[in-house]
Design a protein around this motif. Structure first.
Motif, short mmCIF file in Angstrom:
data_model
loop_
_atom_site.label_atom_id
_atom_site.label_comp_id
_atom_site.label_asym_id
_atom_site.label_seq_id
_atom_site.Cartn_x
_atom_site.Cartn_y
_atom_site.Cartn_z
N UNK A 1 -1.65 -3.28 -9.59
CA UNK A 1 -0.91 -4.13 -8.67
C UNK A 1 -1.67 -4.33 -7.36
N UNK A 2 -2.12 -3.25 -6.74
CA UNK A 2 -2.82 -3.40 -5.45
C UNK A 2 -4.15 -4.12 -5.60
N UNK A 3 -5.00 -3.81 -6.60
CA UNK A 3 -6.22 -4.62 -6.79
C UNK A 3 -5.91 -6.09 -7.07
N UNK A 4 -4.82 -6.37 -7.81
CA UNK A 4 -4.43 -7.74 -8.07
C UNK A 4 -4.06 -8.46 -6.78
N UNK B 1 0.83 -1.21 0.00
CA UNK B 1 0.00 0.00 0.00
C UNK B 1 0.86 1.26 0.00
N UNK B 2 2.08 1.17 -0.50
CA UNK B 2 2.99 2.33 -0.47
C UNK B 2 2.45 3.55 -1.21
N UNK B 3 1.77 3.40 -2.36
CA UNK B 3 1.23 4.61 -3.01
C UNK B 3 0.24 5.35 -2.14
N UNK B 4 -0.52 4.62 -1.31
CA UNK B 4 -1.48 5.27 -0.41
C UNK B 4 -0.78 5.86 0.80
#
Length: 494
Positions: free
Chosen positions: A393-396, A306-309
C-alpha cells in the motif's frame, strides 16, 4: 340685359379646387386612422381583439415574436450577449432605446436576453461572493482562539504543571498493549483534539480501555502537551508526541520529503489553474475549494499513509479525523472482522464516486479504476496495521504520486490525501455500516435528516464550518459543543 357666360376654364378650375379640398379632407383622417391602427396592431396586439385592415387575429405577430425569442435561446454567442454596448442597465433604458431607434422585434428580443443574462450573472456573482466570504471566515481562526496556541506554549515554558507527564509511569505499558483500544489523531489543532477525545471518552462504556495517540508537529507540541496536562482526561490514557520525537531512518525521511515536494507542486499547479479561470462560480461541495485549505499540503494530513511506520508496536488502530464528534461507543469497531481487508470505512451514500475525483480520459486511470465505484470516507477508519505491513500500500502510494507528476498533475482533479488514499487502498477496503458515520456536515446548506444525526456514532464536519467555532453551522443548534466539551479549559481561551 344678357349675362355673359363664364369661361369654361374658370368653371373647371373652381370645380377642381373644391373637389381636391373635399378629397383631401376625406383621405387624411382615414390615412391617419390607418397609421395609428397599424402601430397599435404591431406594438400591442393583445390590446386589440380585431384589426381594421388586417383581419381579426394576432397569430402572425405572436408567431413572429415566438420564433424570434426561440432564436435568441439557441444563440450561444457569449461575447454578443455579454458585450457592454448591447447590455442595457435596466428596463427603462431598454424601452427608451427601442422607442428612440425604432428597432424590430429581433433586436428587442436580443436586447432583452442581454438584460436578463446580465442580471442573472450579477445575482450569481453576488451569491458566490457571499459563500466565498463565509467559507474563508469558517476556515479562519476565531478571535477568541487566535492566541490559544501561544498562551499554552507560554504555560508550558513557565508552569511546571503544564510540563508534567500526562499519565502515571505504570501506565506506559498501555501504549503498546494489544488488549487496549488504540485511537490515533493526527492534528495540530489543540481545541479540535480536545473535543474529539472528550466526546469519545464520554460516549464510551469502558473509557479505561481507551488509549489516545495524538501526533502533532514540532511547533504545536508544547501547546498540545500543556492543554492535556492542565485538563486531564479521566480514565483514558492520552499520549502526545511531536514529529521531531520520532527516530526514523534516513530512507523514511527522504520519502516523506519527496512526497511533500510533489504535493506542493500539485497544489501550486491546481491553484494557478483555478486563478486564471474566468467567471468562476463553484458549488459549495466542489473539491477545488480544498485548494483554499491548508490541509491540502499538510504533512499531518498525509501521514495517515505512514501509520505502520508511526506505530510499529501496534496491530490495530482506529484513526479519527480532528473534525468529528463522537456520539456513541466505539467499542465494537475493534471487534469487527475486516475479512482480509486492511481498512474499514463508511462508503459515501450521497452519490459520490470515483468519477468525481479522477480523470478517466487518461488511460492510466481508466485501466485501473471504475468511474462508478463509490468512494469511501475519511473521518473514522478501523485499520489493521499487521495486514497493512504485508501489502504494498505505501509503495503504491508513492508510485501514484510519481505517475501523477509525470502526467502533469492531470490524473486526479483535487489536491489532498483522499484521491491518493482511494488509489493506494483499492481492493483493501471493508465497508462499514452507514450508521458509524454521518458526513457532509459543516456546509452552508447541508441536506440532513435528524434521525440519522441522532443515530450516527460519529458526526463528521468535513465542511469548512466546525461546531465549536464562532462561525458554526446551524444544523446542530440544539447542542453547544463548544460549551459542553471544552468548558474545563475556557479559562485559558478567554
Amino acid at each position: 340685359m344678357k349675362w355673359k357666360k363664364s369661361p369654361p376654364t374658370v368653371v373647371i378650375r373652381s370645380i377642381s379646387r373644391r373637389t381636391v379640398r373635399l378629397l383631401i379632407g376625406l383621405i387624411l383622417p382615414i390615412a391617419f386612422l390607418r397609421s395609428a391602427l397599424l402601430v397599435l396592431d404591431s406594438v400591442a396586439p393583445r390590446c386589440l381583439p380585431w384589426r381594421v385592415f388586417g383581419g381579426s387575429d394576432t397569430a402572425a405577430i405572436r408567431e413572429e415574436l415566438t420564433r424570434t425569442l426561440l432564436e435568441t435561446i439557441n444563440v450561444n454567442d457569449v461575447d454578443t450577449i455579454k458585450s457592454s454596448h448591447l447590455v442595457p442597465e435596466n428596463f427603462r433604458d431598454l424601452v427608451h432605446d427601442i422607442a428612440l431607434n425604432g428597432q424590430d422585434i429581433k433586436y428587442l428580443a436580443f436586447r432583452t436576453k442581454a438584460l436578463i443574462s446580465g442580471m442573472e450573472n450579477r445575482v450569481k456573482k453576488a451569491k458566490w461572493q457571499e459563500y466565498l466570504n463565509w467559507y474563508l471566515a469558517s476556515r479562519g481562526v476565531p478571535n477568541g482562539l487566535h492566541c490559544l496556541t501561544l498562551k499554552l506554549a507560554e504555560e508550558y515554558a513557565t508552569n511546571a504543571e503544564a510540563r508534567k507527564d500526562l499519565f502515571p509511569p505504570h501506565y506506559i505499558y498501555r501504549l503498546t498493549n494489544h488488549s487496549f483500544h488504540h485511537v490515533v489523531l493526527l492534528t495540530d489543532n489543540v481545541l479540535a483534539a480536545s473535543v474529539v477525545i472528550s466526546t469519545a471518552v464520554n460516549a464510551s462504556k469502558h473509557p479505561e480501555k481507551l488509549v489516545f495517540h495524538v501526533v502533532t508537529d514540532k511547533k504545536t507540541y508544547a501547546s498540545m502537551h500543556a492543554w492535556f496536562a492542565l485538563n486531564a482526561i479521566p480514565s483514558a490514557v492520552v499520549e502526545v508526541k511531536g514529529l521531531h520525537q520520532y527516530d526514523w531512518p534516513q530512507e523514511m525521511h527522504m520519502l516523506i520529503k519527496e512526497m511533500l515536494e510533489i504535493q506542493h507542486h500539485l497544489w501550486k499547479h491546481k491553484y494557478q489553474a483555478l486563478r486564471i479561470t474566468e467567471d468562476l462560480f463553484l458549488e459549495e461541495n466542489d473539491h477545488r475549494l480544498d485548494l483554499l485549505s491548508l490541509s491540502a499540503t499538510s504533512l499531518l494530513n498525509h501521514l495517515r499513509l505512514y501509520l505502520p511506520e508511526l506505530f510499529p508496536g501496534l496491530n490495530k488502530v482506529v484513526l479519527l479525523d480532528d473534525d468529528i464528534i463522537v456520539q456513541h461507543d466505539l467499542w465494537s469497531l475493534w471487534e469487527l472482522d475486516l475479512q482480509d481487508n486492511v481498512l474499514g470505512a463508511v462508503f459515501d451514500s450521497s452519490g459520490g464516486n470515483f468519477g468525481d475525483y479522477f480523470n478517466f480520459s487518461d488511460p492510466i486511470i481508466s485501466a485501473k479504476l471504475d468511474p462508478n465505484s463509490r468512494r469511501w470516507l475519511l473521518g473514522v477508519n478501523i485499520i489493521d496495521l499487521e495486514k497493512w505491513r504485508k501489502t504494498s500500500i505505501t509503495p503504491s502510494y508513492h508510485q501514484w504520486l510519481k505517475q501523477n507528476l509525470d502526467a502533469g498533475f492531470e490524473l486526479w482533479r483535487s489536491p489532498g490525501v483522499l484521491p491518493l488514499a482511494l488509489l493506494a487502498f483499492e481492493n483493501y477496503v471493508y465497508q462499514l455500516d452507514p450508521s458509524w458515520q454521518e458526513s457532509g456536515l459543516g456546509y452552508k446548506n447541508p441536506r440532513l435528516e435528524k434521525h440519522k444525526l441522532e443515530d450516527a456514532a460519529i458526526l463528521h464536519f468535513n465542511g469548512p464550518a466546525k461546531p465549536w467555532f464562532e462561525v458554526a453551522p446551524t444544523e446542530l443548534h440544539y447542542q453547544d459543543f463548544r460549551t459542553i466539551h471544552i468548558s474545563h479549559g475556557l479559562h485559558i481561551i478567554q
